[in-house]
Design a protein around this motif. Structure first.
Motif, short mmCIF file in Angstrom:
data_model
loop_
_atom_site.label_atom_id
_atom_site.label_comp_id
_atom_site.label_asym_id
_atom_site.label_seq_id
_atom_site.Cartn_x
_atom_site.Cartn_y
_atom_site.Cartn_z
N LYS A 230 -2.65 0.33 -4.18
CA LYS A 230 -2.40 -1.02 -3.67
C LYS A 230 -1.90 -1.89 -4.81
CE LYS A 230 -4.52 -4.99 -1.41
NZ LYS A 230 -5.80 -5.61 -0.97
N ILE A 231 -0.80 -2.56 -4.56
CA ILE A 231 -0.19 -3.43 -5.57
C ILE A 231 -0.08 -4.83 -4.97
CG2 ILE A 231 1.87 -3.87 -6.95
CD1 ILE A 231 2.53 -0.85 -6.60
N GLU A 232 -0.57 -5.83 -5.70
CA GLU A 232 -0.48 -7.21 -5.24
C GLU A 232 0.15 -8.08 -6.33
OE1 GLU A 232 -3.97 -8.70 -2.65
OE2 GLU A 232 -4.86 -7.28 -4.08
N ASN A 233 1.08 -8.93 -5.92
CA ASN A 233 1.66 -9.88 -6.84
C ASN A 233 0.64 -11.00 -7.08
OD1 ASN A 233 3.49 -11.44 -8.35
ND2 ASN A 233 4.22 -12.48 -6.52
N TRP B 245 0.88 -1.16 0.00
CA TRP B 245 0.00 0.00 0.00
C TRP B 245 0.91 1.21 0.00
CZ3 TRP B 245 -0.60 -4.31 2.92
CH2 TRP B 245 -1.81 -5.01 2.81
N LEU B 246 0.75 2.08 -0.99
CA LEU B 246 1.64 3.23 -1.14
C LEU B 246 0.80 4.50 -1.12
CD1 LEU B 246 3.72 1.67 -4.05
CD2 LEU B 246 4.25 1.61 -1.60
N GLY B 247 1.18 5.43 -0.24
CA GLY B 247 0.44 6.69 -0.11
C GLY B 247 1.08 7.82 -0.90
N GLU B 248 0.41 8.95 -0.90
CA GLU B 248 0.92 10.12 -1.62
C GLU B 248 2.31 10.52 -1.13
OE1 GLU B 248 -2.29 12.88 -0.98
OE2 GLU B 248 -3.37 12.19 -2.78
N LYS B 249 2.55 10.40 0.18
CA LYS B 249 3.87 10.74 0.74
C LYS B 249 4.97 9.84 0.16
CE LYS B 249 3.00 13.76 4.15
NZ LYS B 249 3.39 15.12 4.03
N PHE B 250 4.65 8.58 -0.09
CA PHE B 250 5.61 7.68 -0.70
C PHE B 250 6.05 8.22 -2.06
CE2 PHE B 250 6.53 4.33 -3.74
CZ PHE B 250 7.55 3.63 -3.11
N PHE B 251 5.07 8.57 -2.87
CA PHE B 251 5.39 9.03 -4.22
C PHE B 251 6.11 10.37 -4.21
CE2 PHE B 251 2.13 5.81 -4.85
CZ PHE B 251 2.80 5.00 -5.75
N ILE C 6 -3.52 -4.09 -9.49
CA ILE C 6 -3.35 -2.71 -9.07
C ILE C 6 -4.72 -2.11 -8.79
CG2 ILE C 6 -2.45 -0.45 -9.75
CD1 ILE C 6 -0.68 -2.25 -11.79
N SER C 7 -4.85 -1.50 -7.61
CA SER C 7 -6.13 -0.89 -7.24
C SER C 7 -5.88 0.33 -6.37
CB SER C 7 -7.01 -1.90 -6.49
OG SER C 7 -6.41 -2.30 -5.28
N SER C 8 -6.95 1.07 -6.12
CA SER C 8 -6.89 2.23 -5.24
C SER C 8 -7.99 2.09 -4.20
CB SER C 8 -7.07 3.52 -6.06
OG SER C 8 -6.96 4.64 -5.22
N PRO C 9 -7.67 1.48 -3.04
CA PRO C 9 -8.70 1.23 -2.02
C PRO C 9 -9.22 2.50 -1.36
CG PRO C 9 -6.55 0.64 -1.18
CD PRO C 9 -6.37 0.99 -2.64
N LYS C 10 -8.48 3.59 -1.49
CA LYS C 10 -8.82 4.87 -0.88
C LYS C 10 -8.17 5.96 -1.71
CE LYS C 10 -9.19 4.98 4.10
NZ LYS C 10 -10.41 4.75 4.44
N GLY D 213 1.74 8.61 -8.61
CA GLY D 213 1.13 7.57 -7.80
C GLY D 213 -0.08 6.91 -8.39
N ASN D 214 -0.13 6.76 -9.71
CA ASN D 214 -1.34 6.20 -10.31
C ASN D 214 -1.17 4.77 -10.82
OD1 ASN D 214 0.26 6.65 -12.52
ND2 ASN D 214 -0.97 8.33 -13.34
#
Length: 192
Positions: A166-169, A132-138, A157-161, A145-146
């Protein structure tokens, strides 16, 4: 007791098999962290439920799921750790620890390990099978961050919020170097 502002469904269940090991702050790197480890695989039930309360925090940077044993050995550098565990370092690359005598010694070079962690200012360079990667990460890594450009054949790849990627292998957890290709791909896509 459930938090009064959250429904019981969104409250992580703490069982004897899931425990918080460490919470702290590393001021020199602008990092606060919470580390949760499962005693048994599946004990945390849903990592989405565990991470959800953090996603709304303006200071949220990143979260990821990793296999603790695999991560440990991907980042272990002291040959004494290997010796104590009955593991040989004979086939592993060694480098100097860079310290002056008498503190100098040869250590395991983890710089090419796909599961390595690198502490950076404001974030940790790491990859997990779910992230899960937030705006601060990017902001920290200087990327958009898209999720554009990530391979959706191997990653979900999804955006739960809003503001969270959110990235899942799709192949499951990273538990050994057999998943090094996807780990190296993900590291390159996120950090280079």
């Amino acid at each position: 007791m459930p938090h009064p502002m959250r429904s019981p469904q969104s409250t992580p269940e703490i069982t004897p098999r899931a425990r918080t090991l460490t919470a702290g702050f590393v001021p020199s790197l602008n990092q606060g962290f919470v580390l949760i480890e499962e005693e048994e695989s599946g004990a945390a039930r849903s990592w989405d439920v565990w991470v959800e309360p953090f996603l709304s925090e303006p200071s949220f940077v990143e979260a990821w799921v990793s296999d603790a044993e695999y991560d440990y050995w991907q980042n272990a550098s002291d040959p004494l750790e290997f010796e104590a565990a009955g593991k040989s370092v004979d086939q592993l690359p060694l480098v100097s620890n860079g310290l002056p005598a008498p503190l100098d010694q040869m250590i395991v070079d983890t710089s090419s390990n796909p599961g390595r962690w690198i502490m950076r200012d404001g974030y940790i360079e790491a990859v997990g099978s779910t992230m899960w990667l937030g705006e601060k990460f990017f902001e920290c890594v200087g990327k958009e961050g898209n999720g554009t450009g990530l391979d959706d054949d191997v990653l979900s790849i999804s955006s739960p919020k809003h503001g969270i990627l959110k990235i899942e292998n799709k192949s499951g957890p990273f538990i050994n170097v057999e998943s090094s290709t996807i780990q190296n791909y993900l590291r390159s896509a996120l950090y280079n």
